[in-house]
Design a protein around this motif. Structure first.
Motif, PDB file in Angstrom:
ATOM      1  N   UNK A   1     -22.302 -14.016  -3.192  1.00 26.01           N
ATOM      2  CA  UNK A   1     -22.665 -13.397  -1.924  1.00 26.01           C
ATOM      3  C   UNK A   1     -23.700 -14.258  -1.197  1.00 26.01           C
ATOM      4  N   UNK A   2     -24.700 -14.695  -1.931  1.00 25.03           N
ATOM      5  CA  UNK A   2     -25.721 -15.569  -1.356  1.00 25.03           C
ATOM      6  C   UNK A   2     -25.089 -16.845  -0.797  1.00 25.03           C
ATOM      7  N   UNK A   3     -24.132 -17.412  -1.517  1.00 27.08           N
ATOM      8  CA  UNK A   3     -23.504 -18.662  -1.099  1.00 27.08           C
ATOM      9  C   UNK A   3     -22.717 -18.501   0.197  1.00 27.08           C
ATOM     10  N   UNK A   4     -22.221 -17.308   0.454  1.00 24.90           N
ATOM     11  CA  UNK A   4     -21.453 -17.059   1.678  1.00 24.90           C
ATOM     12  C   UNK A   4     -22.346 -16.871   2.900  1.00 24.90           C
ATOM     13  N   UNK A   5     -23.641 -16.724   2.686  1.00 29.09           N
ATOM     14  CA  UNK A   5     -24.568 -16.478   3.795  1.00 29.09           C
ATOM     15  C   UNK A   5     -25.703 -17.489   3.762  1.00 29.09           C
ATOM     16  N   UNK A   6     -25.390 -18.758   3.885  1.00 31.46           N
ATOM     17  CA  UNK A   6     -26.417 -19.790   3.720  1.00 31.46           C
ATOM     18  C   UNK A   6     -27.504 -19.771   4.794  1.00 31.46           C
ATOM     19  N   UNK A   7     -27.215 -19.179   5.949  1.00 32.39           N
ATOM     20  CA  UNK A   7     -28.173 -19.212   7.049  1.00 32.39           C
ATOM     21  C   UNK A   7     -28.957 -17.918   7.211  1.00 32.39           C
ATOM     22  N   UNK A   8     -28.697 -16.949   6.362  1.00 33.43           N
ATOM     23  CA  UNK A   8     -29.427 -15.681   6.426  1.00 33.43           C
ATOM     24  C   UNK A   8     -30.727 -15.824   5.647  1.00 33.43           C
ATOM     25  N   UNK A   9     -31.813 -15.413   6.256  1.00 30.96           N
ATOM     26  CA  UNK A   9     -33.123 -15.670   5.655  1.00 30.96           C
ATOM     27  C   UNK A   9     -33.381 -14.938   4.358  1.00 30.96           C
ATOM     28  N   UNK A  10     -33.064 -13.654   4.310  1.00 25.83           N
ATOM     29  CA  UNK A  10     -33.364 -12.849   3.126  1.00 25.83           C
ATOM     30  C   UNK A  10     -32.073 -12.220   2.606  1.00 25.83           C
ATOM     31  N   UNK A  11     -31.601 -12.703   1.470  1.00 20.28           N
ATOM     32  CA  UNK A  11     -30.380 -12.177   0.837  1.00 20.28           C
ATOM     33  C   UNK A  11     -30.735 -11.732  -0.569  1.00 20.28           C
TER      34      UNK A  11
END
Length: 230
Positions: free
Chosen positions: A26-36
């Motif tokens: 999940x984290x890898x799919x949202x590389x530009x989101x600050x807080x995952x």
């Protein structure tokens, strides 16, 4: 999603286990989101090697892996160390997760205590069901089995509690999940540790206000209700 500031992957029960398994993905799919971060509620399914019927619990999970043919999809960091049949158990997985994850569970999880401590076809099943319906009817052997399970569960979570990416709220209520239970996922919940409700503790952890590793000190399960904790 690409411009979001905060993201949470969460799930309850089997979805809580899936959250643990897929947290880094999940984290890898949202590389530009600050807080995952991830929140697993009631997903810390426990083998408990030194607790009665551990082999039964292992075989149960192994049958799921076989049915769906997913051993190759389990985290390599786990399958390289131990048999894939053990890599569905969070006690063997959580320490390898890089993304911050919050473990919310009971040391006496109702699903696990009711259905995984004693096999469904066991001769002790009827007595066991009566025991968990009314704790006062439990034999000393029953109570010891519950105590042993809770003690082993607590030992397992304490062993991973020093990981700075992990948050925890481990209570002692005989319930399975709380995220969708209006009695407990509120600031006024009777389930509190360190004078914090589950909701307050998770918010403090998620928004980096403070580390949260709250683990019950109870040595036996508690019956928790909306109005009071017995």
């Amino acid at each position: 999603m690409g411009v979001g500031e905060n993201a949470i992957l969460s799930g309850i029960s089997a979805g809580g286990l899936a959250t643990i398994l897929h947290c880094d993905g999940f984290r890898a799919r949202l590389p530009d989101v600050g807080r995952v971060k991830c929140l697993s509620d009631g997903g810390f399914f426990f083998r408990g090697e030194n607790v009665l019927n551990a082999d039964y619990r292992e075989k149960y999970f192994a049958s799921v892996i076989t049915l769906h043919n997913i051993s190759s999809l389990l985290p390599v960091t786990c399958t390289e160390r131990i048999d894939p049949s053990l890599c569905f158990f969070p006690e063997n997985l959580v320490r390898d997760i890089q993304t911050p994850i919050f473990i919310l569970d009971s040391a006496f999880d109702a699903y696990q205590v009711r259905l995984r401590l004693v096999p469904p076809l066991s001769d002790d099943r009827i007595r066991w069901d009566l025991c968990l319906g009314n704790i006062s009817t439990c034999t000393s052997t029953d109570k010891q089995l519950i105590t042993d399970f809770g003690g082993a569960f607590l030992k397992a979570v304490r062993e991973i509690s020093n990981n700075p990416t992990i948050g925890m709220f481990i209570h002692a209520c005989l319930i399975h999940t709380v995220l969708i239970d209006g009695r407990f996922w509120t600031p006024n919940s009777t389930i509190k540790l360190g004078n914090l409700s589950i909701q307050e503790a998770f918010a403090n952890w998620y928004f980096d206000r403070e580390p949260v590793r709250l683990i019950t000190t109870a040595n036996f399960l508690e019956i928790c209700t909306k109005k009071k904790m017995l």
